[in-house]
Design a protein around this motif. Structure first.
Motif, mmCIF file in Angstrom:
data_model
loop_
_atom_site.group_PDB
_atom_site.id
_atom_site.type_symbol
_atom_site.label_atom_id
_atom_site.label_comp_id
_atom_site.label_asym_id
_atom_site.label_seq_id
_atom_site.Cartn_x
_atom_site.Cartn_y
_atom_site.Cartn_z
ATOM 1 N N ASP A 1 0.859 -1.188 0.000
ATOM 2 C CA ASP A 1 0.000 0.000 0.000
ATOM 3 C C ASP A 1 0.897 1.240 0.000
ATOM 4 O O ASP A 1 1.582 1.532 0.981
ATOM 5 N N ALA A 2 0.900 1.968 -1.118
ATOM 6 C CA ALA A 2 1.783 3.130 -1.260
ATOM 7 C C ALA A 2 1.526 4.189 -0.194
ATOM 8 O O ALA A 2 2.428 4.945 0.184
ATOM 9 N N ARG A 3 0.300 4.241 0.328
ATOM 10 C CA ARG A 3 -0.017 5.234 1.354
ATOM 11 C C ARG A 3 0.797 4.998 2.622
ATOM 12 O O ARG A 3 1.166 5.950 3.319
ATOM 13 N N ARG A 4 1.093 3.735 2.913
ATOM 14 C CA ARG A 4 1.879 3.416 4.117
ATOM 15 C C ARG A 4 3.305 3.934 3.970
ATOM 16 O O ARG A 4 3.879 4.489 4.911
ATOM 17 N N LEU A 5 3.894 3.773 2.786
ATOM 18 C CA LEU A 5 5.242 4.286 2.546
ATOM 19 C C LEU A 5 5.235 5.812 2.556
ATOM 20 O O LEU A 5 6.164 6.449 3.072
ATOM 21 N N ASN A 6 4.195 6.422 2.004
ATOM 22 C CA ASN A 6 4.065 7.872 1.995
ATOM 23 C C ASN A 6 4.098 8.428 3.415
ATOM 24 O O ASN A 6 4.846 9.364 3.716
ATOM 25 N N VAL A 7 3.312 7.849 4.302
ATOM 26 C CA VAL A 7 3.256 8.312 5.692
ATOM 27 C C VAL A 7 4.599 8.124 6.378
ATOM 28 O O VAL A 7 5.110 9.030 7.050
ATOM 29 N N ALA A 8 5.202 6.949 6.217
ATOM 30 C CA ALA A 8 6.465 6.656 6.900
ATOM 31 C C ALA A 8 7.564 7.641 6.496
ATOM 32 O O ALA A 8 8.268 8.201 7.346
ATOM 33 N N MET A 9 7.711 7.891 5.203
ATOM 34 C CA MET A 9 8.799 8.742 4.719
ATOM 35 C C MET A 9 8.597 10.207 5.090
ATOM 36 O O MET A 9 9.577 10.935 5.317
ATOM 37 N N THR A 10 7.353 10.647 5.180
ATOM 38 C CA THR A 10 7.094 12.083 5.375
ATOM 39 C C THR A 10 7.012 12.490 6.847
ATOM 40 O O THR A 10 6.573 13.595 7.160
ATOM 41 N N ARG A 11 7.451 11.627 7.750
ATOM 42 C CA ARG A 11 7.517 12.003 9.171
ATOM 43 C C ARG A 11 8.815 12.748 9.482
ATOM 44 O O ARG A 11 8.942 13.386 10.524
ATOM 45 N N ALA A 12 9.825 12.631 8.608
ATOM 46 C CA ALA A 12 11.156 13.192 8.884
ATOM 47 C C ALA A 12 11.249 14.647 8.452
ATOM 48 O O ALA A 12 10.768 15.027 7.388
ATOM 49 N N ARG A 13 11.926 15.452 9.272
ATOM 50 C CA ARG A 13 12.160 16.846 8.913
ATOM 51 C C ARG A 13 13.497 17.016 8.187
ATOM 52 O O ARG A 13 13.564 17.623 7.137
ATOM 53 N N ALA A 14 14.582 16.504 8.815
ATOM 54 C CA ALA A 14 15.923 16.791 8.293
ATOM 55 C C ALA A 14 16.666 15.573 7.788
ATOM 56 O O ALA A 14 17.498 15.692 6.887
#
Length: 728
Positions: free
Chosen positions: A672-685
């Motif tokens: 599910d691409a949405r799961r990868l989207n959420v995981a990757m976009t938690r990082a700031r730096a």
């Protein structure tokens, strides 16, 4: 020429059943003549069987449009109610099945129970009894504030005692009770189990039924949401922003919300400030004299809106909800607290004392239990007491005592009814005097909110809630503003019903008549961290604000490889088949990845990165458990959660363990691409991912991720063995 069909006919839904039956009988219509019956829009629609023809008056024959409307409304409500019931049963069954199939220690291992507790009173708060359950050894659990727990002496399925968690510490859990808890909770050997109740599901079903015959503004909103009527485009509106830092896209979204005639969407990808935008819209609505209902599915999301709104001058806010589920720092804005400060609250307390005295007086007499009554009615007991008679082996003295109990009980009932009426008038005055009332969707159906109407319903996190939940808010106002992102995780559904996994936000987003505003500037992450999710999910429409586009860790140069690489995103390819089932679970874990991440956390903290600036994400519960233990052994207090648990959160550094590693290329729910989207976009730096790319890239979206990593030079190949130890 097409054969003539039997004409459907209608009768008013408000007509008494006896009267309807007389009408049917007058026209010689028998139950066997009816193939199907629908009820909606103020009418009952009867569909005759194929050979049933009747000579009926014109007023009983609906137009084709009326017939269609009744069918659609009835069938839609029936469909949604069936989904709610299926999910309710699945959630209740899952909890009870897990409790029945797993031992106490196993359930505690997975963070869903805590054993060996002993309770002690922690006083009264908000008219609740608070108990602190503690033990000598540390408590490690997934249970958190606001959760409902089942309390037992070791056999949870034999207990019906429930409470709401107010807080969790290292060696105790505080639980709030609405009634005085039993004494045995202080004896030791107490067990707490994460539990569910079905109150929210019942409220959703009741709300759907209320929509069946809704008219006026509510009926129009229902028709739009059910697809019977098109939504209108927002009117052109100009406004002066209260928040001077809004970007152009956010201003367009707020203007669209203010010009809303029925429903609009604010589509907010990660970090784009959808809650900030929604708050600005709420402030502008209030400035325009409108009352707003602000809601979300989670208490955390509602509290976030409340925090933002209390900073705005001149806005009266009230938070509706169980005190244990509201952030303690926000308790002063809760309905219960505000009601307790009302001058009439003293009168309520005095009346309660008098009511308790009446209860004691009542209990001095014989309670008319079934065993004592032996089939007698209360009226019979009263009559026999007047006559001084006995009956069915019950002596006259006992009958007289039961008659007194009944008389005193009626006094108690009337007294408590008067108390509730006074409490209700206090609550209603507070709620009607508020500019913004905030509640979870589930609480909108509570007794406190009964009958309340608003000018606007503003719903946050609308992409992550099941459709009947969102309807709870939209049924209370003629206009709805929904903020969310259907490209992130869908609603959590235990029944596996695919229809429930599609939120109302996503359904409306797919309609051409519903206006949606995209927030296209994100304020969270480095532009490289954003780049792949942007391409994968948002068609490249997102842009990084200049304040974050080049965001880096200050300690970046001090970090060892692969952490020290001059890249915001790094993927370490283990190239190993290390996945396995965790102990006593079907969940997966990966020892190699867990050890690597632990070493990297050690390096990050040694370089000066604060532990609370680091987040560890993994899709699997067993891996969460393993990594927590490894980090605790290093005395590192770093947040480790599943992807679902991190949605809506962010950290300076995110480390992701993808776990799956097998020759077959099985990636499970990671596809599910949405799961990868959420995981990757938690990082700031800084974003560091670790996984077996040979396994992962056999499936979408990891096939595209592998190409992107090579394009960006962000991939560490297996032959670079020195990176695994975290040393140069």
């Amino acid at each position: 020429m097409a054969p003539k069909r039997p004409l459907p006919f209608i009768l008013p839904a408000s007509m008494h059943e006896g009267a309807r039956n007389r009408v049917l009988k007058r026209h010689k219509i028998k139950p066997s003549n009816i193939a199907r019956r629908y009820e909606a829009d103020g009418s009952i629609l009867y569909i005759p069987t194929k050979k049933s023809f009747f000579n009926l008056p014109k007023e009983m024959i609906p137009s084709r449009e009326k017939e269609r409307r009744i069918r659609v409304i009835d069938e839609t409500i029936a469909e949604y109610k069936a989904m709610v019931e299926t999910e309710r049963r699945a959630e209740m069954a899952a909890q009870r099945a897990e409790i029945a199939s797993m031992s106490g220690p196993e359930r505690e291992f997975f963070g869903r129970a805590v054993l060996g507790l002993k309770g002690r009173s922690a006083g009264r708060r908000f008219e609740l009894w608070v108990v602190r359950f503690g033990r000598d050894r540390a408590i490690e659990t997934e249970i958190s504030g606001g959760d409902l727990v089942l309390i037992s002496r070791g056999e949870p399925l034999k207990s019906d005692l429930t409470g709401t968690v107010m807080g969790v510490a290292k060696q105790y859990i505080e639980v709030a009770f609405e009634q005085r808890p039993p004494r045995w909770i202080k004896e030791g050997g107490v067990r707490l189990d994460l539990y569910v109740n079905d109150v929210t599901f019942k409220r959703m079903e009741a709300n759907l039924e209320a929509l069946r015959h809704a008219g006026g503004e509510t009926g129009r909103m229902r028709d739009i949401l059910f697809g019977l009527q098109s939504a209108c485009a927002p009117a052109a509106v100009t406004f002066t922003p209260e928040n001077g830092s809004l970007n152009a896209a956010q201003k367009r979204a707020v203007a669209g919300a203010l010009g809303c005639r029925d429903v609009v969407l604010i589509h907010g990808p990660p970090g784009t400030g959808k809650t900030t935008t929604l708050i600005e819209a709420i402030v502008q609505f209030v400035k325009g004299g409108k009352r707003v209902l602000a809601s979300a599915d989670s208490n955390v999301a509602v509290d976030n809106m409340l925090r933002a709104l209390i900073e705005k001058e001149g806005i009266k806010v009230v938070r509706v909800g169980h005190p244990a589920r509201i952030d303690e720092k926000l308790g002063a804005y809760s309905l219960l607290h505000l009601a307790s400060q009302d001058p009439r609250a003293k009168q309520v307390r005095t009346m309660l004392e008098e009511a308790n005295a009446l209860v004691e007086a009542r209990n001095a007499h014989s309670k008319p239990t079934p065993a004592r009554l032996r089939g007698m009615s209360r009226e019979q007991v009263r009559r026999l007491a007047k006559e001084g008679r006995s009956m069915r082996g019950v002596d006259a003295k006992t009958i007289a005592s039961m008659a007194r109990w009944i008389e005193e009980d009626e006094k108690v009932s009337r007294f408590f009814e008067a108390i509730r009426e006074l409490e209700r008038s206090i609550e209603l005055e507070i709620l009607e005097g508020a500019d913004v009332v905030l509640a979870t969707n589930g609480m909108i159906g509570s007794e406190s909110m009964e009958g309340l109407r608003f000018d606007v319903a503003a719903v946050d996190e609308a992409g992550q809630q099941i459709l009947p939940s969102t309807l709870m808010a939209l049924a209370r106002a003629p206009m709805g503003v929904l903020a969310g992102d259907h490209k992130q995780l869908p609603p959590t559904v235990l029944s596996n019903l695919p229809e429930l996994e599609v939120s109302l936000f996503e359904r409306l987003k797919a309609r051409r008549d519903v206006t949606s505003f995209l927030l296209d500037i994100q304020y969270r992450m480095h532009e490289t961290i954003m780049d792949f999710p942007n391409r994968l999910m948002y068609g490249g429409a997102l842009k990084a604000h200049e304040s974050v586009a080049k965001r880096t860790l200050k300690t970046l140069a001090k970090l060892p490889a692969p952490l020290c690489a001059d890249r915001p995103v790094v993927f370490v390819d283990t190239g190993r088949g290390e996945e396995r089932k965790g102990d006593r679970t079907t969940s997966y874990e990966n020892v190699t990845e867990a050890e690597l991440i632990t070493e990297w956390v050690v390096s990050l903290t040694a370089a000066g990165v604060a532990p609370d600036a680091i987040g560890v994400i993994t899709p699997y519960r067993a891996q969460v458990k393993r990594m927590k233990r490894l980090l605790e052994e290093k005395d590192l207090s770093v947040e480790v959660k599943s992807v679902d648990g991190f949605q809506g959160r962010e950290k300076e550094v995110i480390l992701i363990s993808l776990v799956r590693s097998n020759e077959e290329g099985n990636v499970g729910f990671l596809k599910d691409a949405r799961r990868l989207n959420v995981a990757m976009t938690r990082a700031r730096a800084k974003l560091v991912m670790v996984g077996d790319l040979t396994t992962l890239k056999q499936r979408y979206p990891f096939d595209r991720l592998a190409l992107w990593l090579k394009e960006k030079g962000a991939l560490y190949e297996p032959e670079a063995a020195h990176v695994y130890a975290g040393t140069e």
